[in-house]
Design a protein around this motif. Structure first.
Motif, PDB file in Angstrom:
ATOM      1  N   GLN A  60       0.804  -1.221   0.000  1.00 26.93           N
ATOM      2  CA  GLN A  60       0.000   0.000   0.000  1.00 26.93           C
ATOM      3  C   GLN A  60       0.840   1.275   0.000  1.00 26.93           C
ATOM      4  O   GLN A  60       2.033   1.255   0.285  1.00 26.93           O
ATOM      5  CB  GLN A  60      -0.905   0.015   1.238  1.00 26.93           C
ATOM      6  CG  GLN A  60      -1.925  -1.111   1.226  1.00 26.93           C
ATOM      7  CD  GLN A  60      -2.740  -1.150   2.505  1.00 26.93           C
ATOM      8  OE1 GLN A  60      -2.260  -0.798   3.585  1.00 26.93           O
ATOM      9  NE2 GLN A  60      -3.977  -1.587   2.388  1.00 26.93           N
ATOM     10  N   THR A  61       0.156   2.364  -0.297  1.00 29.42           N
ATOM     11  CA  THR A  61       0.740   3.691  -0.226  1.00 29.42           C
ATOM     12  C   THR A  61       0.046   4.429   0.924  1.00 29.42           C
ATOM     13  O   THR A  61      -1.169   4.269   1.099  1.00 29.42           O
ATOM     14  CB  THR A  61       0.512   4.427  -1.566  1.00 29.42           C
ATOM     15  OG1 THR A  61       1.138   3.668  -2.600  1.00 29.42           O
ATOM     16  CG2 THR A  61       1.111   5.817  -1.550  1.00 29.42           C
ATOM     17  N   GLU A  63      -2.029   6.736   3.366  1.00 34.56           N
ATOM     18  CA  GLU A  63      -3.172   7.630   3.214  1.00 34.56           C
ATOM     19  C   GLU A  63      -3.276   8.485   4.468  1.00 34.56           C
ATOM     20  O   GLU A  63      -2.755   8.127   5.517  1.00 34.56           O
ATOM     21  CB  GLU A  63      -4.466   6.815   3.057  1.00 34.56           C
ATOM     22  CG  GLU A  63      -4.470   5.945   1.810  1.00 34.56           C
ATOM     23  CD  GLU A  63      -5.637   4.955   1.809  1.00 34.56           C
ATOM     24  OE1 GLU A  63      -6.478   5.002   2.733  1.00 34.56           O
ATOM     25  OE2 GLU A  63      -5.687   4.130   0.875  1.00 34.56           O
ATOM     26  N   LEU A  64      -3.992   9.591   4.341  1.00 34.62           N
ATOM     27  CA  LEU A  64      -4.088  10.536   5.463  1.00 34.62           C
ATOM     28  C   LEU A  64      -4.587   9.860   6.746  1.00 34.62           C
ATOM     29  O   LEU A  64      -4.081  10.120   7.836  1.00 34.62           O
ATOM     30  CB  LEU A  64      -5.000  11.704   5.075  1.00 34.62           C
ATOM     31  CG  LEU A  64      -5.073  12.876   6.061  1.00 34.62           C
ATOM     32  CD1 LEU A  64      -3.703  13.489   6.313  1.00 34.62           C
ATOM     33  CD2 LEU A  64      -6.047  13.935   5.564  1.00 34.62           C
ATOM     34  N   SER A  65      -5.576   8.952   6.597  1.00 28.96           N
ATOM     35  CA  SER A  65      -6.143   8.307   7.787  1.00 28.96           C
ATOM     36  C   SER A  65      -5.193   7.274   8.404  1.00 28.96           C
ATOM     37  O   SER A  65      -5.510   6.688   9.435  1.00 28.96           O
ATOM     38  CB  SER A  65      -7.476   7.633   7.432  1.00 28.96           C
ATOM     39  OG  SER A  65      -7.253   6.566   6.533  1.00 28.96           O
ATOM     40  N   ASN A  66      -4.043   7.049   7.800  1.00 35.92           N
ATOM     41  CA  ASN A  66      -3.027   6.149   8.389  1.00 35.92           C
ATOM     42  C   ASN A  66      -2.163   6.870   9.416  1.00 35.92           C
ATOM     43  O   ASN A  66      -1.502   6.248  10.250  1.00 35.92           O
ATOM     44  CB  ASN A  66      -2.070   5.609   7.313  1.00 35.92           C
ATOM     45  CG  ASN A  66      -2.719   4.745   6.258  1.00 35.92           C
ATOM     46  OD1 ASN A  66      -2.215   4.651   5.151  1.00 35.92           O
ATOM     47  ND2 ASN A  66      -3.838   4.111   6.572  1.00 35.92           N
ATOM     48  N   HIS A  73       5.302   7.095   8.300  1.00 37.19           N
ATOM     49  CA  HIS A  73       4.795   7.781   7.112  1.00 37.19           C
ATOM     50  C   HIS A  73       4.374   9.196   7.479  1.00 37.19           C
ATOM     51  O   HIS A  73       3.702   9.404   8.489  1.00 37.19           O
ATOM     52  CB  HIS A  73       3.635   6.992   6.499  1.00 37.19           C
ATOM     53  CG  HIS A  73       3.959   5.545   6.307  1.00 37.19           C
ATOM     54  ND1 HIS A  73       5.077   5.124   5.608  1.00 37.19           N
ATOM     55  CD2 HIS A  73       3.358   4.420   6.764  1.00 37.19           C
ATOM     56  CE1 HIS A  73       5.123   3.798   5.630  1.00 37.19           C
ATOM     57  NE2 HIS A  73       4.104   3.354   6.333  1.00 37.19           N
ATOM     58  N   LEU A  78       2.221  10.925   1.395  1.00 35.30           N
ATOM     59  CA  LEU A  78       0.848  10.548   1.052  1.00 35.30           C
ATOM     60  C   LEU A  78       0.665  10.399  -0.456  1.00 35.30           C
ATOM     61  O   LEU A  78       1.097  11.259  -1.228  1.00 35.30           O
ATOM     62  CB  LEU A  78      -0.144  11.596   1.581  1.00 35.30           C
ATOM     63  CG  LEU A  78      -0.194  11.743   3.112  1.00 35.30           C
ATOM     64  CD1 LEU A  78      -1.188  12.818   3.505  1.00 35.30           C
ATOM     65  CD2 LEU A  78      -0.535  10.427   3.772  1.00 35.30           C
ATOM     66  N   SER A  79       0.024   9.302  -0.804  1.00 36.79           N
ATOM     67  CA  SER A  79      -0.299   9.010  -2.213  1.00 36.79           C
ATOM     68  C   SER A  79       0.926   9.067  -3.121  1.00 36.79           C
ATOM     69  O   SER A  79       0.809   9.288  -4.324  1.00 36.79           O
ATOM     70  CB  SER A  79      -1.361   9.989  -2.737  1.00 36.79           C
ATOM     71  OG  SER A  79      -2.447  10.020  -1.860  1.00 36.79           O
ATOM     72  N   LYS A  83       4.540   2.186   1.040  1.00 35.22           N
ATOM     73  CA  LYS A  83       4.980   2.201   2.441  1.00 35.22           C
ATOM     74  C   LYS A  83       6.420   1.717   2.662  1.00 35.22           C
ATOM     75  O   LYS A  83       7.146   2.330   3.453  1.00 35.22           O
ATOM     76  CB  LYS A  83       3.989   1.418   3.305  1.00 35.22           C
ATOM     77  CG  LYS A  83       2.655   2.152   3.437  1.00 35.22           C
ATOM     78  CD  LYS A  83       1.651   1.390   4.278  1.00 35.22           C
ATOM     79  CE  LYS A  83       0.340   2.177   4.341  1.00 35.22           C
ATOM     80  NZ  LYS A  83      -0.692   1.461   5.130  1.00 35.22           N
ATOM     81  N   ASN A 182     -11.871  -0.814   8.270  1.00 43.17           N
ATOM     82  CA  ASN A 182     -11.622   0.423   9.011  1.00 43.17           C
ATOM     83  C   ASN A 182     -11.805   0.198  10.501  1.00 43.17           C
ATOM     84  O   ASN A 182     -12.730   0.701  11.114  1.00 43.17           O
ATOM     85  CB  ASN A 182     -12.559   1.526   8.513  1.00 43.17           C
ATOM     86  CG  ASN A 182     -12.253   1.899   7.082  1.00 43.17           C
ATOM     87  OD1 ASN A 182     -11.104   2.149   6.727  1.00 43.17           O
ATOM     88  ND2 ASN A 182     -13.262   1.905   6.245  1.00 43.17           N
TER      89      ASN A 182
END
Lengths: 232, 87
Positions: A60-61, A63-66, A73, A78-79, A83, A182
Motif C-alpha cells: 500500500q501507499t 493515506e491521510l487516515s493512516n 509515514h 501521502l499518495s 509504504k 476500518n
C-alpha cells in the motif's frame, strides 16, 4: 568485529547483551511484513537496535487516515511513496550503517518463497489473518521464528511462534477473525504492541531473555492490564 | 460448583464487569459455560461463535489455553478474550 562507532552507537544496549549479542543483530536479516501501525515501530526500533538487514514488505501507499498510528509515514509521503519506500528513506537517515530492503507487493503462495528468502525472523505486522496464515505456513516450512502481533482499539496481543517448539498460529487462532477494513485503533496501542514485537525479535536473535514462546500476551490499555496466557 | 469468569478487552465492556462468579453443575464444559454466559449477558450472542462468523473467543482455564470441550472443576478461573486482527 564492531567498529568504534558501533561500540558507541549501541553502548547502552551492549550493557544488556554484550558485543556478541550486537554482532548477532548486525548479522541478522529480519522481515517486517506490513509497514503500517505495527510495522512502523517494529522497523524503527530494529533499525535503531542495529539489525543488519531489514526487509520491509507492503503493497500500500500511505493515506491521510493512516497517520494517527503509522509513524514512519509523513504528510509528504501521502499518495506518493509505497509504504516500504516511505519508511526506507527515514530509517536510512536514522541508521546509515544497516541495510533496508524493500518488497512492494502482495505476498502470496507463489512469491513468498523468493520474497522471504534467507530471513532469520519474520515479524507479523499484518492487518488480516489470511496473509498471517500464509506466513505461518511459510515459517513452518522453513523453520523460521514468527513474531505475531495484532491490535484493535486499545487492545492488542503478541506471541512468538517457534516452529517445532510452539503451537502454530493456526492452532492458537483456529477461528480467526475476518479482516476489518476500518477498524478503530489508537496509535499508542500500535506503539506498545509493536515495541513488544521488536523486543521479541531482539531476544530471539541475541538469545537474551525469554521470548513469548507458547505464551500469549494480552494487552488492554483501556483497563490497564497485561496478561500472559500459557498456550500449552 | 463455582467458576470465576474473567473478561478481557472488548468482552469486559460487553459484560460490564471485569470478572464474576458462576454457580454451575458438576462436569460442565467450557462450551456449556459459554451458554450460561450468553444467557446472563445476551449481548455475547452477537459477539461469539456461530451467531457471527467474524466474531471469535479464546478461552483459558487457570491461565492455560483450552478448547471448548475442556471440562471444568470447582474453583477454576476461566478467562475469555477476543483475538484482534488489526495491524
Amino acid at each position: 568485529m564492531l567498529s568504534d562507532r558501533e561500540l558507541e552507537r549501541y553502548d547502552r544496549q551492549l550493557r544488556i547483551f554484550g558485543e556478541g549479542g550486537q554482532e548477532k543483530l548486525k548479522n541478522a536479516r529480519v522481515a517486517v511484513i506490513g509497514v503500517g501501525g505495527l510495522g512502523s515501530p517494529v522497523a524503527y526500533y530494529l533499525t535503531a537496535a542495529g539489525v543488519g538487514k531489514i526487509l520491509l514488505v507492503d503493497e500500500q501507499t500511505p493515506e491521510l487516515s493512516n497517520l494517527n498510528r503509522q509513524i514512519l509515514h509523513w504528510e509528504e509521503d501521502l499518495s506518493k511513496n509505497p509504504k516500504p519506500l516511505s519508511a526506507k528513506w527515514k530509517l536510512e537517515k536514522l541508521n546509515p550503517d544497516i541495510k533496508i530492503e524493500t518488497f512492494v507487493g502482495h505476498l502470496d503462495e507463489g512469491n513468498i518463497g523468493d520474497a522471504l528468502q534467507d530471513v532469520d525472523v519474520i515479524v507479523d505486522c499484518l492487518d488480516n489473518f489470511e496473509t498471517r496464515f500464509l506466513l505461518d505456513d511459510f515459517a513452518h516450512k522453513r523453520s523460521i521464528p514468527l513474531v505475531h502481533g495484532a491490535v484493535e482499539g486499545l487492545f492488542g496481543q503478541v506471541t512468538t511462534i517457534i516452529p517445532g517448539k510452539t503451537l502454530r498460529l493456526r492452532e492458537i487462532f483456529p477461528r480467526a477473525p475476518g479482516k476489518k477494513e476500518n477498524f478503530p485503533i489508537l496509535g499508542a496501542t500500535a506503539g506498545v504492541i509493536g515495541s513488544i514485537q521488536a523486543a521479541e525479535v531482539v531476544k530471539l536473535i541475541t538469545g537474551f531473555g525469554e521470548p513469548l514462546a507458547n505464551k500469549l500476551l494480552i494487552v488492554d490499555l483501556e483497563h490497564n492490564s497485561f496478561d500472559v496466557v500459557e498456550l500449552e | 460448583m463455582k467458576i470465576r469468569v474473567r473478561y478481557f478487552a472488548r468482552f469486559r465492556s460487553v459484560a460490564g464487569v471485569s470478572e464474576e462468579e458462576y454457580e454451575v453443575p458438576e462436569g460442565i464444559k467450557v462450551k456449556d459455560l459459554i451458554d450460561l454466559i450468553q444467557k446472563k449477558h445476551p449481548k455475547f450472542k452477537e459477539e461469539i461463535f456461530e451467531q457471527n462468523e467474524d466474531a471469535d473467543v479464546n478461552v483459558s482455564r487457570n491461565g492455560k489455553y483450552v478448547d471448548f470441550g475442556e471440562e471444568l472443576e470447582d474453583g477454576d478461573i476461566v478467562a475469555l478474550f477476543p483475538p484482534v486482527s488489526g495491524g
